[in-house]
Design a protein around this motif. Sequence first.
Motif, PDB file in Angstrom:
ATOM      1  N   ALA A  48      -2.009   3.029  -1.307  1.00  0.00           N
ATOM      2  CA  ALA A  48      -1.494   2.766  -2.462  1.00  0.00           C
ATOM      3  C   ALA A  48      -0.718   3.710  -3.309  1.00  0.00           C
ATOM      4  O   ALA A  48       0.160   3.470  -4.085  1.00  0.00           O
ATOM      5  CB  ALA A  48      -2.670   2.034  -3.375  1.00  0.00           C
ATOM      6  N   ASP A  49      -1.591   4.838  -3.385  1.00  0.00           N
ATOM      7  CA  ASP A  49      -0.871   6.152  -4.157  1.00  0.00           C
ATOM      8  C   ASP A  49       0.458   6.462  -3.450  1.00  0.00           C
ATOM      9  O   ASP A  49       1.400   6.697  -4.252  1.00  0.00           O
ATOM     10  CB  ASP A  49      -1.791   7.384  -3.858  1.00  0.00           C
ATOM     11  CG  ASP A  49      -3.101   6.944  -4.652  1.00  0.00           C
ATOM     12  OD1 ASP A  49      -3.089   6.261  -5.573  1.00  0.00           O
ATOM     13  OD2 ASP A  49      -4.141   7.733  -4.528  1.00  0.00           O
ATOM     14  N   ASN A  50       0.670   6.315  -2.128  1.00  0.00           N
ATOM     15  CA  ASN A  50       1.931   6.652  -1.644  1.00  0.00           C
ATOM     16  C   ASN A  50       2.879   5.684  -1.888  1.00  0.00           C
ATOM     17  O   ASN A  50       3.927   5.883  -1.957  1.00  0.00           O
ATOM     18  CB  ASN A  50       1.901   6.721  -0.196  1.00  0.00           C
ATOM     19  CG  ASN A  50       1.024   8.305   0.382  1.00  0.00           C
ATOM     20  OD1 ASN A  50       1.338   9.185  -0.288  1.00  0.00           O
ATOM     21  ND2 ASN A  50       0.634   8.368   1.529  1.00  0.00           N
ATOM     22  N   LEU A  51       2.649   4.571  -1.618  1.00  0.00           N
ATOM     23  CA  LEU A  51       3.537   3.259  -2.206  1.00  0.00           C
ATOM     24  C   LEU A  51       4.077   3.596  -3.728  1.00  0.00           C
ATOM     25  O   LEU A  51       5.151   3.530  -3.905  1.00  0.00           O
ATOM     26  CB  LEU A  51       2.926   1.848  -1.924  1.00  0.00           C
ATOM     27  CG  LEU A  51       2.704   1.544  -0.550  1.00  0.00           C
ATOM     28  CD1 LEU A  51       2.164   0.293  -0.523  1.00  0.00           C
ATOM     29  CD2 LEU A  51       4.110   1.418   0.047  1.00  0.00           C
ATOM     30  N   ILE A  52       3.034   3.997  -4.590  1.00  0.00           N
ATOM     31  CA  ILE A  52       3.333   3.982  -5.929  1.00  0.00           C
ATOM     32  C   ILE A  52       4.397   5.082  -5.809  1.00  0.00           C
ATOM     33  O   ILE A  52       5.429   5.253  -6.719  1.00  0.00           O
ATOM     34  CB  ILE A  52       2.124   4.658  -6.792  1.00  0.00           C
ATOM     35  CG1 ILE A  52       1.472   3.267  -6.908  1.00  0.00           C
ATOM     36  CG2 ILE A  52       2.595   4.781  -8.221  1.00  0.00           C
ATOM     37  CD1 ILE A  52      -0.072   3.379  -7.535  1.00  0.00           C
ATOM     38  N   SER A  56       8.390   5.010  -7.102  1.00  0.00           N
ATOM     39  CA  SER A  56       8.742   6.003  -8.392  1.00  0.00           C
ATOM     40  C   SER A  56       9.660   6.910  -7.786  1.00  0.00           C
ATOM     41  O   SER A  56      10.292   7.494  -8.754  1.00  0.00           O
ATOM     42  CB  SER A  56       7.376   6.640  -8.773  1.00  0.00           C
ATOM     43  OG  SER A  56       6.330   5.785  -9.040  1.00  0.00           O
ATOM     44  N   GLY A  57      10.335   7.137  -6.747  1.00  0.00           N
ATOM     45  CA  GLY A  57      11.433   7.750  -6.286  1.00  0.00           C
ATOM     46  C   GLY A  57      10.782   9.284  -5.857  1.00  0.00           C
ATOM     47  O   GLY A  57      11.591  10.247  -5.736  1.00  0.00           O
ATOM     48  N   HIS A  58       9.392   9.548  -5.732  1.00  0.00           N
ATOM     49  CA  HIS A  58       9.055  10.648  -5.282  1.00  0.00           C
ATOM     50  C   HIS A  58       8.767  10.501  -3.753  1.00  0.00           C
ATOM     51  O   HIS A  58       8.639   9.401  -3.024  1.00  0.00           O
ATOM     52  CB  HIS A  58       7.706  10.916  -5.941  1.00  0.00           C
ATOM     53  CG  HIS A  58       7.756  11.058  -7.544  1.00  0.00           C
ATOM     54  ND1 HIS A  58       8.986  11.449  -8.111  1.00  0.00           N
ATOM     55  CD2 HIS A  58       7.052  10.687  -8.487  1.00  0.00           C
ATOM     56  CE1 HIS A  58       8.613  11.374  -9.500  1.00  0.00           C
ATOM     57  NE2 HIS A  58       7.437  11.008  -9.547  1.00  0.00           N
ATOM     58  N   THR A  59       8.344  11.707  -3.045  1.00  0.00           N
ATOM     59  CA  THR A  59       7.924  11.738  -1.735  1.00  0.00           C
ATOM     60  C   THR A  59       6.413  11.373  -1.451  1.00  0.00           C
ATOM     61  O   THR A  59       5.654  11.733  -2.508  1.00  0.00           O
ATOM     62  CB  THR A  59       8.273  13.152  -1.068  1.00  0.00           C
ATOM     63  OG1 THR A  59       7.433  13.982  -1.805  1.00  0.00           O
ATOM     64  CG2 THR A  59       9.577  13.535  -1.357  1.00  0.00           C
ATOM     65  N   ALA A 155       0.394   0.213 -11.430  1.00  0.00           N
ATOM     66  CA  ALA A 155       1.442   1.400 -11.475  1.00  0.00           C
ATOM     67  C   ALA A 155       2.920   0.622 -11.612  1.00  0.00           C
ATOM     68  O   ALA A 155       3.794   1.217 -12.377  1.00  0.00           O
ATOM     69  CB  ALA A 155       1.293   2.030 -10.331  1.00  0.00           C
ATOM     70  N   LEU A 156       2.936  -0.374 -10.940  1.00  0.00           N
ATOM     71  CA  LEU A 156       4.574  -0.982 -10.822  1.00  0.00           C
ATOM     72  C   LEU A 156       4.963  -1.484 -12.221  1.00  0.00           C
ATOM     73  O   LEU A 156       5.910  -1.608 -12.735  1.00  0.00           O
ATOM     74  CB  LEU A 156       4.629  -2.179  -9.908  1.00  0.00           C
ATOM     75  CG  LEU A 156       4.733  -1.632  -8.328  1.00  0.00           C
ATOM     76  CD1 LEU A 156       4.293  -2.713  -7.318  1.00  0.00           C
ATOM     77  CD2 LEU A 156       5.789  -0.667  -8.149  1.00  0.00           C
ATOM     78  N   MET A 157       3.926  -2.253 -13.058  1.00  0.00           N
ATOM     79  CA  MET A 157       4.345  -2.727 -14.316  1.00  0.00           C
ATOM     80  C   MET A 157       4.528  -1.624 -15.420  1.00  0.00           C
ATOM     81  O   MET A 157       5.214  -1.969 -16.374  1.00  0.00           O
ATOM     82  CB  MET A 157       2.991  -3.427 -14.674  1.00  0.00           C
ATOM     83  CG  MET A 157       2.820  -4.854 -14.199  1.00  0.00           C
ATOM     84  SD  MET A 157       1.648  -5.745 -15.041  1.00  0.00           S
ATOM     85  CE  MET A 157       0.498  -5.950 -13.640  1.00  0.00           C
ATOM     86  N   SER A 158       4.193  -0.319 -15.164  1.00  0.00           N
ATOM     87  CA  SER A 158       4.440   0.719 -16.016  1.00  0.00           C
ATOM     88  C   SER A 158       5.719   1.385 -15.767  1.00  0.00           C
ATOM     89  O   SER A 158       6.036   2.240 -16.389  1.00  0.00           O
ATOM     90  CB  SER A 158       3.169   1.702 -16.004  1.00  0.00           C
ATOM     91  OG  SER A 158       3.145   2.304 -14.651  1.00  0.00           O
ATOM     92  N   LEU A 159       6.410   0.867 -14.646  1.00  0.00           N
ATOM     93  CA  LEU A 159       7.516   1.586 -14.040  1.00  0.00           C
ATOM     94  C   LEU A 159       8.819   1.229 -14.893  1.00  0.00           C
ATOM     95  O   LEU A 159       8.761   0.078 -15.656  1.00  0.00           O
ATOM     96  CB  LEU A 159       8.041   1.263 -12.703  1.00  0.00           C
ATOM     97  CG  LEU A 159       7.046   1.880 -11.515  1.00  0.00           C
ATOM     98  CD1 LEU A 159       7.676   1.675 -10.244  1.00  0.00           C
ATOM     99  CD2 LEU A 159       7.287   3.492 -11.853  1.00  0.00           C
TER     100      LEU A 159
END
Length: 159
Positions: A48-52, A56-59, A155-159
Amino acid sequence: YILCERDLRVKGFDDVWAIGDCAVNVDARGRSYPATAQHAVQQAYCLADNLIRVLSGHTAGTCDITTRGSLAALGCRTGVARVYRFKFSGFFAWWLYRSVALGAVMTAAMMPTSPASLPSRLPGSAVTVMMPSSVMPERAFIPLISGVCSRLGTALMSL
């Protein structure tokens, strides 16, 4: 089995991830984690953390998890247990096993039982959760998926 990188991605793919007992996820030394529920749950939170991060554009980060212990009931109210670095046997180990099992049942009983109660605002192209009902009952998946989806949904709703 599905061979995976340390960030839980399937080897050879950038957008395919695998966790749980069908996936071979390795630690920093290259040893695979045991195919147990405690590792699958920890991998789910790492995923979940990695998908977020990726969305979000990070590795993606590596998944480093720890074995919290193992418990086994041997019968006649005896058992063996290893919790972190402590070892127990006899009645106390059996009681610990039964307490953990009862706690898991009670937690699962209090979780939502319908996939419709999961967050519905996840974009379909971003996340697909596969629930093989022929392998395990639906109720076994709901606590894990509910926790991971709520983390992802927030996390996705806050993007």
